[in-house]
Each structure stands twice: as C-alpha cells, then as structure tokens.
Scaffold this motif. Structure first.
Motif, PDB file in Angstrom:
ATOM      1  N   GLU A 191       0.829  -1.209   0.000  1.00  0.00           N
ATOM      2  CA  GLU A 191       0.000   0.000   0.000  1.00  0.00           C
ATOM      3  C   GLU A 191       0.864   1.261   0.000  1.00  0.00           C
ATOM      4  N   VAL A 192       1.943   1.235   0.776  1.00  0.00           N
ATOM      5  CA  VAL A 192       2.862   2.376   0.811  1.00  0.00           C
ATOM      6  C   VAL A 192       3.488   2.589  -0.563  1.00  0.00           C
ATOM      7  N   ILE A 193       3.906   1.489  -1.201  1.00  0.00           N
ATOM      8  CA  ILE A 193       4.504   1.567  -2.532  1.00  0.00           C
ATOM      9  C   ILE A 193       3.516   2.193  -3.528  1.00  0.00           C
ATOM     10  N   ALA A 194       2.262   1.766  -3.462  1.00  0.00           N
ATOM     11  CA  ALA A 194       1.241   2.287  -4.379  1.00  0.00           C
ATOM     12  C   ALA A 194       1.036   3.791  -4.170  1.00  0.00           C
ATOM     13  N   SER A 195       0.991   4.226  -2.922  1.00  0.00           N
ATOM     14  CA  SER A 195       0.831   5.655  -2.637  1.00  0.00           C
ATOM     15  C   SER A 195       2.016   6.448  -3.166  1.00  0.00           C
ATOM     16  N   ASP A 196       3.209   5.888  -2.999  1.00  0.00           N
ATOM     17  CA  ASP A 196       4.411   6.578  -3.472  1.00  0.00           C
ATOM     18  C   ASP A 196       4.395   6.746  -4.981  1.00  0.00           C
ATOM     19  N   HIS A 197       4.015   5.695  -5.715  1.00  0.00           N
ATOM     20  CA  HIS A 197       4.031   5.777  -7.168  1.00  0.00           C
ATOM     21  C   HIS A 197       2.951   6.698  -7.701  1.00  0.00           C
ATOM     22  N   ARG A 198       1.877   6.841  -6.946  1.00  0.00           N
ATOM     23  CA  ARG A 198       0.796   7.709  -7.398  1.00  0.00           C
ATOM     24  C   ARG A 198       1.136   9.178  -7.180  1.00  0.00           C
ATOM     25  N   LEU A 199       1.727   9.500  -6.025  1.00  0.00           N
ATOM     26  CA  LEU A 199       1.974  10.905  -5.700  1.00  0.00           C
ATOM     27  C   LEU A 199       3.423  11.152  -5.275  1.00  0.00           C
ATOM     28  N   GLY A 200       3.914  10.392  -4.313  1.00  0.00           N
ATOM     29  CA  GLY A 200       5.312  10.477  -3.922  1.00  0.00           C
ATOM     30  C   GLY A 200       5.693  11.747  -3.189  1.00  0.00           C
ATOM     31  N   GLY A 201       6.751  11.653  -2.388  1.00  0.00           N
ATOM     32  CA  GLY A 201       7.333  12.810  -1.741  1.00  0.00           C
ATOM     33  C   GLY A 201       6.539  13.399  -0.593  1.00  0.00           C
ATOM     34  N   ARG A 202       5.388  12.835  -0.307  1.00  0.00           N
ATOM     35  CA  ARG A 202       4.521  13.420   0.719  1.00  0.00           C
ATOM     36  C   ARG A 202       5.064  13.131   2.115  1.00  0.00           C
ATOM     37  N   SER A 226       6.000   9.616 -11.616  1.00  0.00           N
ATOM     38  CA  SER A 226       7.109   9.332 -12.526  1.00  0.00           C
ATOM     39  C   SER A 226       6.832   9.876 -13.925  1.00  0.00           C
ATOM     40  N   ARG A 227       5.596   9.764 -14.377  1.00  0.00           N
ATOM     41  CA  ARG A 227       5.231  10.301 -15.690  1.00  0.00           C
ATOM     42  C   ARG A 227       5.420  11.823 -15.713  1.00  0.00           C
ATOM     43  N   ALA A 228       5.051  12.491 -14.632  1.00  0.00           N
ATOM     44  CA  ALA A 228       5.205  13.949 -14.572  1.00  0.00           C
ATOM     45  C   ALA A 228       6.675  14.344 -14.621  1.00  0.00           C
ATOM     46  N   ILE A 229       7.515  13.645 -13.866  1.00  0.00           N
ATOM     47  CA  ILE A 229       8.944  13.960 -13.845  1.00  0.00           C
ATOM     48  C   ILE A 229       9.561  13.725 -15.219  1.00  0.00           C
ATOM     49  N   THR A 230       9.180  12.625 -15.872  1.00  0.00           N
ATOM     50  CA  THR A 230       9.690  12.345 -17.212  1.00  0.00           C
ATOM     51  C   THR A 230       9.251  13.431 -18.194  1.00  0.00           C
ATOM     52  N   THR A 231       8.014  13.904 -18.055  1.00  0.00           N
ATOM     53  CA  THR A 231       7.503  14.950 -18.944  1.00  0.00           C
ATOM     54  C   THR A 231       8.296  16.243 -18.799  1.00  0.00           C
ATOM     55  N   VAL A 232       8.587  16.631 -17.555  1.00  0.00           N
ATOM     56  CA  VAL A 232       9.355  17.862 -17.356  1.00  0.00           C
ATOM     57  C   VAL A 232      10.778  17.697 -17.874  1.00  0.00           C
ATOM     58  N   ARG A 233      11.349  16.509 -17.687  1.00  0.00           N
ATOM     59  CA  ARG A 233      12.691  16.273 -18.226  1.00  0.00           C
ATOM     60  C   ARG A 233      12.685  16.337 -19.758  1.00  0.00           C
ATOM     61  N   LEU A 234      11.623  15.846 -20.374  1.00  0.00           N
ATOM     62  CA  LEU A 234      11.496  15.958 -21.825  1.00  0.00           C
ATOM     63  C   LEU A 234      11.491  17.432 -22.244  1.00  0.00           C
ATOM     64  N   ALA A 235      10.764  18.249 -21.502  1.00  0.00           N
ATOM     65  CA  ALA A 235      10.735  19.685 -21.816  1.00  0.00           C
ATOM     66  C   ALA A 235      12.129  20.291 -21.711  1.00  0.00           C
ATOM     67  N   HIS A 236      12.895  19.886 -20.706  1.00  0.00           N
ATOM     68  CA  HIS A 236      14.264  20.376 -20.564  1.00  0.00           C
ATOM     69  C   HIS A 236      15.123  19.942 -21.754  1.00  0.00           C
ATOM     70  N   ALA A 237      14.947  18.699 -22.214  1.00  0.00           N
ATOM     71  CA  ALA A 237      15.723  18.217 -23.361  1.00  0.00           C
ATOM     72  C   ALA A 237      15.389  19.011 -24.616  1.00  0.00           C
ATOM     73  N   GLN A 238      14.123  19.325 -24.799  1.00  0.00           N
ATOM     74  CA  GLN A 238      13.715  20.126 -25.960  1.00  0.00           C
ATOM     75  C   GLN A 238      14.239  21.554 -25.847  1.00  0.00           C
TER      76      GLN A 238
END
Length: 420
Positions: free
Chosen positions: A133-144, A347-359
C-alpha cells in the motif's frame, strides 16, 4: 468567532483556493488512513472564519503535510486537554486516531501483554500487504510527508512485534526485513520531497535493520536509494560508492533485473560528471541485463512495481540530460512515456518535465513550453516537479528572454501552478 489569519496567510503564500486546499487535504487523508477524506470548501470556510477551532486528528496531520506547518502555527487553537500533554504524545495519539487505532494499538497491546504472543507468517503477510500500500501511494503521488510518517509508524509496528513477541529465527529475520522496507520507503519519500536531512537519518536506521535481516534484496534497495540521495545532493563520488555497495550484493549477481537497475542508476550518476562514455557503457550493461531477466521470476514488490523498460529509459533520460546530450535524452523520454504504467503518475510527470528540458536544450522553445504545460493537477505541487519547472523557467528566460514562448510560460506559471 475570531478569523484564522495565519491559515489565510499560508493559503495566500501557496496561492491555494478553498477547493484546492480541500482536495489536497483529502488526498493526504486517503494516504494516511486508506479511506477518502470528506473535507469540503465549506469545511475550509469554517477553518478560516474560526467556526472550527481545532479540527480532528487526521485532518490536523493532513494539513501539516499539505502546508508544512503544525496546527497551532496555522492558527488553530488546541483544547485545554491537549495543552496538558507533551507534543510528542499528542502526535502519537493523533496518528493512532487517524489510522483508526488498529495497527499501533495492536502493537501497544502486544507490548503490554504479560504473555508474549507468538508471531507467525500471518503477521509477516499483513505487514507486506501494508508495504504494498505504501509503494502504491508513493508511485501515485510520492514525496509526501504523510507517506514518510506512515511508513515510519509501520516500521515501529514491525519492531514492536519484534521486541514483544516470540518467533522463530526465520520470522524474526522477516520482521527486520519488513521494518527495513518501511524505513526505506520513508527514506525515499524524504528524498522525493527534498527533505534530505531526514533521508540521511532514515538511511542509517534502514541500513542497520536490513543488515539484521540478512535480506540482500532490501539491502539493495536501501543502498541504491542512498546512491540516488547523493546524486540529488550533487555528490557523485558518494553516489557511486553507495550504488557500488548495492551492485556488489548477492542479489545483483543472482538476478539480472537487480543488476540492470544498479547499472542504470550508475549511468544517471555518471551523467552528473559529464562522462558520456561511462553513461553509454552503463546503459548498455543495464539494457543487456534487463533483456536477460525473467519477468516471471518471484521478486520483492518494490522492484516489480516500478522497474521495467520504461524506468530504464527514464534513468537513461536523466543521465543524458545531466550530461547535456539533448537528443539522446529526448529519445529516451519519448520511449519512457510510451511505456509508462498508468499508475505511476509522479514518474510520468517527472519524465515529462525532463522531456521539456531536453527540448529546451535543443532550442525548440515553443515545443518545450507546450510539453511543460502538460502537467496533471495531482502532481503539479510535487517538490521535485516544482523545482524542475522553476529551473525550466529560469533557463528559458536565459536562452530566449522576452520571447513569445517565455511570455507564454510566465503567464502559465503565474496562473496555473504555484511555488512552494
């Protein structure tokens, strides 16, 4: 009634509406208790007007996680009974109340019992379920902060069973492994939330518990996390050393999937040094190992829940981005996003922002801004995401000041996502 000025001020600093605060608090309550929160705009209105002077325990904990302040700092007034009790005891009671009094009360009952009860496989399975359950919460939002606190409390529960129950050596080893697993999740939540001092403290405790367990799988996770922690701190030497500890463990020699993750994280660390050859060499080894890994082999939930081709590409993206290899970074970003599991929103959000940095690094300013604007509301206030978006805006201003993309981004940042 006296209006709650501190809470109103804090909301203004975060640019939060009543509806946004209600949504964030309900999310934290769900992480904390497993059940949905019922805070509404009317509830927040009552806090602001002073009609509600001291919210229930689970709401106080959720507010602290969202706004980064204790309830009294937010203008709430404790009851006289609360004032006579130490802060530490209040927080302990708050957590017990918030989670419904089941887990920690059960542990406390065990501790108080004159006859130690027998700890068995069912207790281990229950703890492993809570870990999932902790793992699932982390992957959904993380850092909380709530995830960190929850994981720490569950580790305490596992250790209470260890200290006050009777068990075989195998069960005792499993209890240490469960406790280490929870602390490793608290460590990762702290890393993800940019609470690095707390992460270092969690690492010390997690490494000790994992050594007591003899479980090289959880030892791998903890030392691999340490490598990531030092990478985020900008200390590549320490990061490589910590990750080498993980890569030298028996599980990394035995299971190609663990070996692959070790090589991929090594590549991300090499990116900090700008050593493109080392990056490519480590990524090649990571890919070769992942291709050899049997996907059906039994593994701990923490690695099966996140590590796959998409995560390997995400780490490759991070490595090439740090090294300034913009085109390679963008290619890996697109591959990672195409293969990402829907549950991994953070993780999808972080990857998206990194993509913006690459562009952005390639001078494709309009596309970079368009990419950076695609951000789900649920993760728009994640500490890592905010830091990356802030850096994106700063770099855009440096590269294309007063340009149309820069103005569009400034308007979007001002009206859509908020700084913390």
């Amino acid at each position: 009634m006296v209006a709650n000025a501190p809470l109103r001020r804090r909301m203004a600093e975060r640019r939060m509406t009543k509806a946004e605060l209600a949504r964030e608090v309900n999310t934290e309550i769900e992480i904390l208790t497993g059940g949905p929160g019922t805070v509404s705009e009317r509830t927040v209105h009552n806090w602001l007007t002073g009609a509600t002077r001291w919210p229930p325990a689970k709401i106080r904990l959720a507010l602290e996680a969202v706004l980064g302040c204790g309830p009294e700092e937010l203008g709430f007034i404790p009851t006289s009974r609360t004032r006579t009790t130490s802060e530490e005891e209040v927080r302990r009671r708050d957590f017990i109340t918030a989670v419904g009094g089941t887990a920690l009360v059960a542990a406390a009952t065990t501790a108080a019992s004159p006859v130690p009860r027998r700890i068995g496989a069912a207790d281990i399975e229950r703890l492993r379920f809570r870990f999932a359950e902790v793992i699932a919460s982390d992957h959904r939002l993380g850092g909380r902060l709530s995830i960190e606190s929850h994981a720490t409390a569950l580790a305490d529960e596992a250790m209470a069973l260890q200290e006050h129950g009777t068990a075989t050596q195998r069960i005792r080893s499993s209890l240490y492994a469960c406790a280490a697993s929870f602390v490793s999740s608290a460590m990762w939540a702290a890393i993800d939330g940019r609470r690095f001092d707390a992460a270092l403290q969690h690492h010390q405790k997690a490494a000790h518990l994992a050594a007591m367990s003899g479980d090289s799988g959880i030892q791998f996770r903890i030392w691999s996390h340490a490598g990531s922690l030092y990478r985020h701190l900008g200390r590549p030497g320490d990061a490589l050393a910590a990750n080498d500890v993980a890569r030298s463990l028996p599980i990394a020699r035995r299971d190609p999937m663990f070996a692959s993750l070790g090589h991929a994280r090594h590549a991300a660390i090499h990116g900090l040094t700008g050593d493109t050859n080392a990056v490519r060499r480590s990524l090649g080894r990571a890919q070769e190992a992942l291709d050899r890994a049997d996907p059906s082999a039994p593994r701990p939930v923490w690695i099966t829940a996140f590590y796959d081709q998409a995560e390997l590409d995400s780490l490759a993206l991070a490595a090439h981005l740090s090294a300034g290899n913009w085109e390679d970074a963008e290619a890996h970003a697109h591959r990672s996003l195409a293969g990402r599991r829907e549950s991994m929103q953070r993780s999808r959000a972080i990857t998206t922002v990194r993509l913006a940095h690459a562009q952005l690094g390639q001078g494709d300013f309009e596309q970079a801004v368009s990419t950076a604007m695609v951000m789900p509301a649920e993760v728009s206030n994640h500490p890592r995401v905010i830091g990356m978006l802030t850096a994106f805006g700063t770099k855009l201003d440096d590269l294309a000041p007063r340009s149309s993309p820069a103005r569009a981004w400034a308007d979007y940042a001002r009206t859509t996502w908020r700084s913390v």
